[in-house]
Design a protein around this motif. Sequence first.
Motif, PDB file in Angstrom:
ATOM      1  N   LEU A   8      23.478  19.129  27.827  1.00 53.48           N
ATOM      2  CA  LEU A   8      22.234  19.045  27.063  1.00 53.48           C
ATOM      3  C   LEU A   8      21.720  20.426  26.682  1.00 53.48           C
ATOM      4  N   GLY A   9      22.105  21.424  27.462  1.00 57.60           N
ATOM      5  CA  GLY A   9      21.737  22.799  27.164  1.00 57.60           C
ATOM      6  C   GLY A   9      22.637  23.729  27.943  1.00 57.60           C
ATOM      7  N   CYS A  10      23.075  24.827  27.293  1.00 54.43           N
ATOM      8  CA  CYS A  10      24.013  25.734  27.962  1.00 54.43           C
ATOM      9  C   CYS A  10      23.458  27.148  28.112  1.00 54.43           C
ATOM     10  N   GLY A  11      22.211  27.362  27.687  1.00 53.33           N
ATOM     11  CA  GLY A  11      21.656  28.708  27.700  1.00 53.33           C
ATOM     12  C   GLY A  11      20.953  29.066  28.990  1.00 53.33           C
ATOM     13  N   GLY A  12      20.771  30.370  29.192  1.00 51.41           N
ATOM     14  CA  GLY A  12      20.042  30.884  30.337  1.00 51.41           C
ATOM     15  C   GLY A  12      18.909  31.791  29.894  1.00 51.41           C
ATOM     16  N   MET A  13      17.895  31.892  30.729  1.00 51.63           N
ATOM     17  CA  MET A  13      16.758  32.798  30.563  1.00 51.63           C
ATOM     18  C   MET A  13      15.775  32.349  29.479  1.00 51.63           C
ATOM     19  N   MET A  14      16.215  32.202  28.234  1.00 55.67           N
ATOM     20  CA  MET A  14      15.319  31.818  27.152  1.00 55.67           C
ATOM     21  C   MET A  14      16.062  30.932  26.159  1.00 55.67           C
ATOM     22  N   GLU A 231      28.419  28.554  36.072  1.00 55.85           N
ATOM     23  CA  GLU A 231      27.817  29.683  35.385  1.00 55.85           C
ATOM     24  C   GLU A 231      28.836  30.787  35.100  1.00 55.85           C
ATOM     25  N   GLY A 232      28.809  31.277  33.876  1.00 58.78           N
ATOM     26  CA  GLY A 232      29.578  32.463  33.505  1.00 58.78           C
ATOM     27  C   GLY A 232      28.686  33.282  32.594  1.00 58.78           C
ATOM     28  N   MET A 233      27.702  33.940  33.160  1.00 63.93           N
ATOM     29  CA  MET A 233      26.586  34.474  32.378  1.00 63.93           C
ATOM     30  C   MET A 233      26.887  35.783  31.654  1.00 63.93           C
ATOM     31  N   PHE A 234      27.748  36.618  32.242  1.00 66.85           N
ATOM     32  CA  PHE A 234      27.951  37.958  31.698  1.00 66.85           C
ATOM     33  C   PHE A 234      29.430  38.285  31.521  1.00 66.85           C
ATOM     34  N   ALA A 235      29.697  39.238  30.660  1.00 68.51           N
ATOM     35  CA  ALA A 235      31.035  39.813  30.502  1.00 68.51           C
ATOM     36  C   ALA A 235      31.215  40.946  31.508  1.00 68.51           C
ATOM     37  N   LYS A 245      21.078  40.974  39.423  1.00 71.10           N
ATOM     38  CA  LYS A 245      20.283  39.765  39.199  1.00 71.10           C
ATOM     39  C   LYS A 245      20.854  38.539  39.908  1.00 71.10           C
ATOM     40  N   LYS A 246      21.915  38.744  40.662  1.00 69.46           N
ATOM     41  CA  LYS A 246      22.574  37.681  41.413  1.00 69.46           C
ATOM     42  C   LYS A 246      23.042  36.553  40.486  1.00 69.46           C
ATOM     43  N   HIS A 247      23.813  36.966  39.500  1.00 67.03           N
ATOM     44  CA  HIS A 247      24.486  36.043  38.603  1.00 67.03           C
ATOM     45  C   HIS A 247      25.982  36.337  38.649  1.00 67.03           C
ATOM     46  N   MET A 248      26.764  35.533  37.910  1.00 69.45           N
ATOM     47  CA  MET A 248      28.208  35.729  37.888  1.00 69.45           C
ATOM     48  C   MET A 248      28.693  36.143  36.506  1.00 69.45           C
ATOM     49  N   THR A 249      29.794  36.840  36.503  1.00 74.16           N
ATOM     50  CA  THR A 249      30.494  37.104  35.254  1.00 74.16           C
ATOM     51  C   THR A 249      31.440  35.941  34.964  1.00 74.16           C
ATOM     52  N   ALA A 250      31.923  35.897  33.736  1.00 77.92           N
ATOM     53  CA  ALA A 250      32.888  34.867  33.361  1.00 77.92           C
ATOM     54  C   ALA A 250      34.150  34.967  34.213  1.00 77.92           C
ATOM     55  N   HIS A 269      25.251  28.423  31.072  1.00 80.29           N
ATOM     56  CA  HIS A 269      24.183  29.367  31.424  1.00 80.29           C
ATOM     57  C   HIS A 269      24.508  30.789  30.963  1.00 80.29           C
ATOM     58  N   TYR A 270      24.733  30.925  29.656  1.00 76.04           N
ATOM     59  CA  TYR A 270      25.052  32.230  29.096  1.00 76.04           C
ATOM     60  C   TYR A 270      23.789  33.074  28.919  1.00 76.04           C
TER      61      TYR A 270
END
Length: 308
Positions: A8-14, A231-235, A245-250, A269-270
Amino acid sequence: MNLEAFVLGCGGMMPLPYRHLTSVLLRRDGDLFLFDCGEGTQVSLKRLNLKWKKIDAIFISHTHADHVTGLPGILMLSAQVDRTEPLYIYGPPKVKEYVETSRQVLDMYINYPIIIKEITAPCVVHEGKDFYIRAFPLSHTKTCVGYTLEELDRPGEFNPEKAESLGIPRGPLWGKLQRGEEVTSENGRIVTPSDVMGEKRSGRKFSFVTDTQYLPSIAKEVKGSDLLICEGMFADDCADQAKEKKHMTARQAATIARDSESKRMAMIHYSPRYTDRELDVLLKQAQEVYPKAELTKDRMIFDVPYVD
């Protein structure tokens, strides 16, 4: 029995014009389970023509705004129809406070029971006759949990030729054997289900992991997933930012998929820093570790079939 995941949604933060915030609906025949409820959840539900009225339970990973801001709208929307079944909401501490405060401040009219259960330790949080949903700890800037839905093993395939050779004619006795009951053959012999049924067949597993730093323990929790939404939020060039920020890379998401021997993994959650075109960078880096890695997009549908 169908098992389908709707992004339904794949974005993160905003939220972005083409990317709502994180939310996944899992449909298992008549059961509907919502994992996170970011802003824009209702829009995707409507566009996919999903029967939101019958959502059985909502599973919240944590109480950051981009994962819960769609929740008040879902609660009010569900009150616009006659509903007697309770809506279950699961999540870490603060979920109950968030829901109850929202109801009070917004003067919500709610005509159905809402049962909220806060998760303080790894446990089975929801279950049916042939499946269960388990929560396990993640590591984020506030308490966060992941979830797995696991089906119990299914009975083996029924062998009609074997049944007939043992003196069990086609009819009600076949049904009893398939339900696990013993029956008596025409010649007085006791026939057990194991006499006419093949080996048990595995069920399916769906896993939902978002907003966490990389932990080797996650692979153990999602082991053997038929579909892992992760989650694969960052490159790679933002690895330091991900750690802070305690997130994961792809690449880290792909490592979990590889180590867990998941059959399929799709990232979610990109960071809003990446346009849809730039998401190919995340995909390429993930596929260097786990070649079958995929990207989720809003309103994408994943079918989760039985292996056999």
